[in-house]
Design an enzyme around this catalytic site. Sequence first.
Site, PDB file in Angstrom:
ATOM      1  CG  ASN A   1      -7.075   0.816  -0.464  1.00  0.00           C
ATOM      2  OD1 ASN A   1      -7.404  -0.084  -1.234  1.00  0.00           O
ATOM      3  ND2 ASN A   1      -5.874   1.344  -0.465  1.00  0.00           N
TER       4      ASN A   1
ATOM      5  CG  ASP B   1      -1.966   0.986   1.283  1.00  0.00           C
ATOM      6  OD1 ASP B   1      -2.413   1.396   0.194  1.00  0.00           O
ATOM      7  OD2 ASP B   1      -2.403   1.367   2.397  1.00  0.00           O
TER       8      ASP B   1
ATOM      9  CG  HIS C   1      -5.403   7.963   3.606  1.00  0.00           C
ATOM     10  ND1 HIS C   1      -4.533   8.566   2.747  1.00  0.00           N
ATOM     11  CD2 HIS C   1      -5.696   6.761   3.059  1.00  0.00           C
ATOM     12  CE1 HIS C   1      -4.294   7.751   1.717  1.00  0.00           C
ATOM     13  NE2 HIS C   1      -4.988   6.656   1.880  1.00  0.00           N
TER      14      HIS C   1
ATOM     15  CB  SER D   1     -12.498   3.693   7.057  1.00  0.00           C
ATOM     16  OG  SER D   1     -11.578   2.623   7.108  1.00  0.00           O
TER      17      SER D   1
ATOM     18  CD  GLU E   1      -3.657   8.294  -4.679  1.00  0.00           C
ATOM     19  OE1 GLU E   1      -3.545   7.218  -4.063  1.00  0.00           O
ATOM     20  OE2 GLU E   1      -3.862   9.387  -4.122  1.00  0.00           O
TER      21      GLU E   1
HETATM   22  P1  13P Z   1      -8.976   4.612   5.619  1.00  0.00           P
HETATM   23  O1  13P Z   1      -8.142   5.514   6.448  1.00  0.00           O
HETATM   24  O2  13P Z   1     -10.252   5.268   5.210  1.00  0.00           O
HETATM   25  O3  13P Z   1      -9.209   3.291   6.212  1.00  0.00           O
HETATM   26  O4  13P Z   1      -8.183   4.365   4.232  1.00  0.00           O
HETATM   27  C1  13P Z   1      -7.198   3.397   4.156  1.00  0.00           C
HETATM   28  C2  13P Z   1      -6.415   3.468   2.895  1.00  0.00           C
HETATM   29  O5  13P Z   1      -6.745   4.146   1.949  1.00  0.00           O
HETATM   30  C3  13P Z   1      -5.192   2.663   2.846  1.00  0.00           C
HETATM   31  O6  13P Z   1      -4.471   2.866   1.669  1.00  0.00           O
HETATM   32  O1  G3H Z   2      -3.121   4.850   3.493  1.00  0.00           O
HETATM   33  C1  G3H Z   2      -2.792   4.837   4.666  1.00  0.00           C
HETATM   34  C2  G3H Z   2      -3.031   3.625   5.475  1.00  0.00           C
HETATM   35  O2  G3H Z   2      -4.058   3.862   6.386  1.00  0.00           O
HETATM   36  C3  G3H Z   2      -1.769   3.171   6.111  1.00  0.00           C
HETATM   37  O3  G3H Z   2      -1.467   3.911   7.219  1.00  0.00           O
HETATM   38  O4  G3H Z   2       0.969   4.414   6.946  1.00  0.00           O
HETATM   39  O5  G3H Z   2      -0.176   4.519   9.195  1.00  0.00           O
HETATM   40  O6  G3H Z   2       0.271   2.317   8.091  1.00  0.00           O
HETATM   41  P1  G3H Z   2       0.000   3.780   7.912  1.00  0.00           P
HETATM   42 ZN    ZN Z   3      -4.551   4.872   0.896  1.00  0.00          ZN
END
Ligand code: 13P
Ligand code: G3H
Ligand code: ZN
Length: 331
Positions: free
Chosen positions: A259, A83, A186, A219, A142
């Site tokens: 995601n 990711d 996010h 989310s 992206e």
């Molecule tokens: P959320 O923060 O909405 O769960 O999104 C996660 C995400 O896009 C990870 O790449």
């Molecule tokens: O896109 C972001 C995801 O929620 C991952 O978050 O970089 O804190 O693991 P993180």
């Molecule tokens: Zn993301």
Amino acid sequence: MALISGKQILEEAKKKGYGVGAYNVNNMEQIQAIMAAAKETQSPVIIQASRGALKYSNFTYLGYLMKAAVIENSDIPVAMHLDHGNSLESAIKAIDLGFSSVMIDGSLLEDGKTASTYDYNVKVTCSVVEYAHARGVSVEAEIGTLGGIEDGVGSGKIHLTNPKEAEKFVNETDVDSLAIAIGTSHGAYKFKGAANLAFDVLKEIRALIDIPIVLHGASSVPKELTDEVNKYGGKMPGATGVPMSSLQEAIKLGVSKINVDTDGRLAITAAIRKVFTESPEKFDPRDYLGSGRTALTNLIITKMKDFGTAGHAKDYAPKSLEDIKKLYALK
Ligand code: 13P
Ligand code: G3H
Ligand code: ZN
């Protein structure tokens, strides 16, 4: 083993019009919870690790835990996905660990914060596509930027995807799936007012490109979960997410990968807080991590049903990465 490329899992979803959740993982309990939900609902699944997650686990630990998910669930198609890769180097590291799918987020510079230029995005994406496709690994890119800053992922400003630019980008890079910006962010604080998404932009993009579309920041931040977190001593006032009905609309309009990280964090946090509050005598990590795991399984079961992923695990025979590599070579 049913380790499957991101390309196959998403093309199958696009063909049948359902969404596949891509769930972020950092540890064993999260991985087990998601896989238990996939097994229970017979869903194909994408488990994804961010750069932060890989760093936290020193790469090898998380890589092997994700592989364990594949070994333990041979009847479920599982993609191991990076990711928000930020460079060719980060993609190479994930591919060397055995990932079957990588994201290169060239909408931002390598710092994961500063919005980049279109030309930078094309260049870094092409470098990852060349390396990944030669190994049968698929690539998500992206275009446009999300809002919200979370551990260095996100510019903090929303720039909706320009559909014409998305079309040009797909033609110039040969990516397998494209993450777009239609108003999501996010994290747990996505909207100040109404939770509006730019469905008109999504429709335009869908009409112009033929590869699977990805929605980050998806989310739902369910009120029941934030209420539970707050009830047991947390502090999350005014948290909001994308309503499930909007995600279902987005799937109908052509989104294939959804995601989800924040909701999983909330489910685990609420469950652990509850154990700490109600059973202060407990100190065995299995007691509270086990509760977190169960809560996450239940959350993901519901999502797999709501996204329409449930019941699709046996629809198709998984292709090996060697087979996918041959397909790319034919292009
Ligand atoms: P959320 O923060 O909405 O769960 O999104 C996660 C995400 O896009 C990870 O790449
Ligand atoms: O896109 C972001 C995801 O929620 C991952 O978050 O970089 O804190 O693991 P993180
Ligand atoms: Zn993301």
